[in-house]
Write a protein that holds these residues in place. Structure first.
Motif, PDB file in Angstrom:
ATOM      1  N   THR A  54       4.890  -3.200  12.874  1.00 48.63           N
ATOM      2  CA  THR A  54       4.757  -3.240  11.421  1.00 48.63           C
ATOM      3  C   THR A  54       3.365  -2.753  11.044  1.00 48.63           C
ATOM      4  O   THR A  54       2.487  -2.631  11.898  1.00 48.63           O
ATOM      5  N   PHE A  55       3.181  -2.481   9.770  1.00 53.72           N
ATOM      6  CA  PHE A  55       1.830  -2.183   9.265  1.00 53.72           C
ATOM      7  C   PHE A  55       1.723  -2.906   7.930  1.00 53.72           C
ATOM      8  O   PHE A  55       2.321  -2.490   6.947  1.00 53.72           O
ATOM      9  N   GLY A  56       1.005  -4.043   7.938  1.00 51.40           N
ATOM     10  CA  GLY A  56       0.908  -4.889   6.750  1.00 51.40           C
ATOM     11  C   GLY A  56       0.186  -4.205   5.601  1.00 51.40           C
ATOM     12  O   GLY A  56      -0.349  -3.090   5.754  1.00 51.40           O
ATOM     13  N   THR A  57       0.167  -4.877   4.454  1.00 54.01           N
ATOM     14  CA  THR A  57      -0.397  -4.296   3.231  1.00 54.01           C
ATOM     15  C   THR A  57      -1.839  -3.831   3.430  1.00 54.01           C
ATOM     16  O   THR A  57      -2.667  -4.569   3.941  1.00 54.01           O
ATOM     17  N   HIS A  58      -2.095  -2.605   3.024  1.00 51.71           N
ATOM     18  CA  HIS A  58      -3.446  -2.036   3.163  1.00 51.71           C
ATOM     19  C   HIS A  58      -3.589  -0.858   2.214  1.00 51.71           C
ATOM     20  O   HIS A  58      -2.619  -0.419   1.594  1.00 51.71           O
ATOM     21  N   ILE A  59      -4.788  -0.373   2.135  1.00 55.47           N
ATOM     22  CA  ILE A  59      -5.044   0.857   1.386  1.00 55.47           C
ATOM     23  C   ILE A  59      -5.694   1.830   2.352  1.00 55.47           C
ATOM     24  O   ILE A  59      -6.459   1.422   3.231  1.00 55.47           O
ATOM     25  N   ASP A  60      -5.341   3.113   2.243  1.00 54.18           N
ATOM     26  CA  ASP A  60      -5.870   4.090   3.193  1.00 54.18           C
ATOM     27  C   ASP A  60      -7.341   4.372   2.886  1.00 54.18           C
ATOM     28  O   ASP A  60      -7.772   4.308   1.735  1.00 54.18           O
ATOM     29  N   ASN A  61      -8.089   4.706   3.946  1.00 55.99           N
ATOM     30  CA  ASN A  61      -9.502   5.045   3.766  1.00 55.99           C
ATOM     31  C   ASN A  61      -9.647   6.183   2.752  1.00 55.99           C
ATOM     32  O   ASN A  61      -8.842   7.115   2.748  1.00 55.99           O
TER      33      ASN A  61
ATOM     34  N   LEU B 146      -1.694   0.355  -2.819  1.00 57.49           N
ATOM     35  CA  LEU B 146      -1.483  -0.552  -1.691  1.00 57.49           C
ATOM     36  C   LEU B 146      -0.096  -0.256  -1.133  1.00 57.49           C
ATOM     37  O   LEU B 146       0.846  -0.017  -1.898  1.00 57.49           O
ATOM     38  N   HIS B 147       0.026  -0.283   0.192  1.00 57.68           N
ATOM     39  CA  HIS B 147       1.343  -0.004   0.773  1.00 57.68           C
ATOM     40  C   HIS B 147       1.463  -0.689   2.129  1.00 57.68           C
ATOM     41  O   HIS B 147       0.469  -1.153   2.689  1.00 57.68           O
ATOM     42  N   GLU B 148       2.687  -0.748   2.640  1.00 58.14           N
ATOM     43  CA  GLU B 148       2.931  -1.373   3.942  1.00 58.14           C
ATOM     44  C   GLU B 148       4.197  -0.789   4.549  1.00 58.14           C
ATOM     45  O   GLU B 148       4.995  -0.153   3.846  1.00 58.14           O
TER      46      GLU B 148
HETATM   47 NI    NI Z   1      -1.485   3.636   5.099  1.00 62.80          NI
END
Ligand code: NI
Length: 227
Positions: free
Chosen positions: A92-99, A158-160
């Protein structure tokens, strides 16, 4: 604004890419994450400098940059080489914002990430879970597209990726810097361009109204663009 670009790759193209990717050496995806996202990132990635990644990423860019819908929606200035990831069961890739700023691993050139892209390389029926959730002003959008289709979304979102519960989800992901920094301005230009395209079909490319609107389109680009 989330925009789907259908059939960037044909099913045959996808099969060719997958033949290479399925025999590739994958590594831990948290290596390339920032400090916040490293804590929520559980997936596998191909080294962007590997021969397979470089060959496939050039192939994808060739296909993508000939798509009028993509050019109209993104107005790209610089595009980072597509990277590749894989999520297997429980990854999985939890909620984050890309650099905000990324460095091209091949040229060391720096680029501001205005738009994020995911090109799906697995068919939706081949895995459960693994949806891309993107938060925008209209709520959370759920994205799970057929293999070969691409989603374009603002890097400010924000995305996941939700946990995969069966099968594996292979995709390509990458970023671009647009000539038009503002998402709102880019949306206006996209709507205007799509309107001009449909007017060209109904009243003709050289009808006075179409010509005037085309002029307005270019003058807005002149006002807003940075190259
Ligand atoms: Ni991302």
């Amino acid at each position: 604004m989330l925009i789907t670009i259908p059939a960037v790759l044909s099913k045959q193209d996808v099969q060719q890419c997958r033949a290479h990717l399925d025999s590739a050496d994958w590594e831990d995806g948290s290596k390339t994450a920032g400090p916040q996202s490293a804590e929520v990132k559980r997936n596998q990635q191909l080294s962007p400098t590997s021969d397979i990644a470089q060959t496939l990423s050039q192939f994808i860019l060739q296909k993508l940059t000939t798509q009028p819908l993509f050019i109209s929606a993104a107005l790209p200035s610089r595009i980072l080489p597509p990277m590749f990831n894989k999520y297997e069961t429980e990854q999985t890739f939890g909620t984050h914002i890309d650099n905000a700023i990324r460095v091209n691993p091949l040229t060391q050139e720096r680029l501001r990430t205005d738009l994020s892209m995911t090109l799906f390389l697995s068919e939706p029926e081949d895995y459960d879970g693994g949806e891309l959730l993107v938060e925008d002003h209209y709520g959370t959008q759920t994205v799970k597209l057929p293999a070969g289709d691409l989603i374009l979304y603002p890097s400010t979102s924000l995305h996941e990726v939700t946990p995969v519960t069966r099968g594996s989800r292979v995709s390509s992901f990458f970023w671009l810097q647009s000539m038009i920094r503002s998402d709102a301005h880019r949306s206006i230009l996209f709507d205007l361009d799509q309107t001009i395209q449909s007017l060209s079909e109904t009243i003709g490319t050289n009808a006075p109204e179409t010509v005037r609107l085309t002029g307005i389109y270019h003058n807005l680009i002149r006002t807003w663009a940075e190259t």
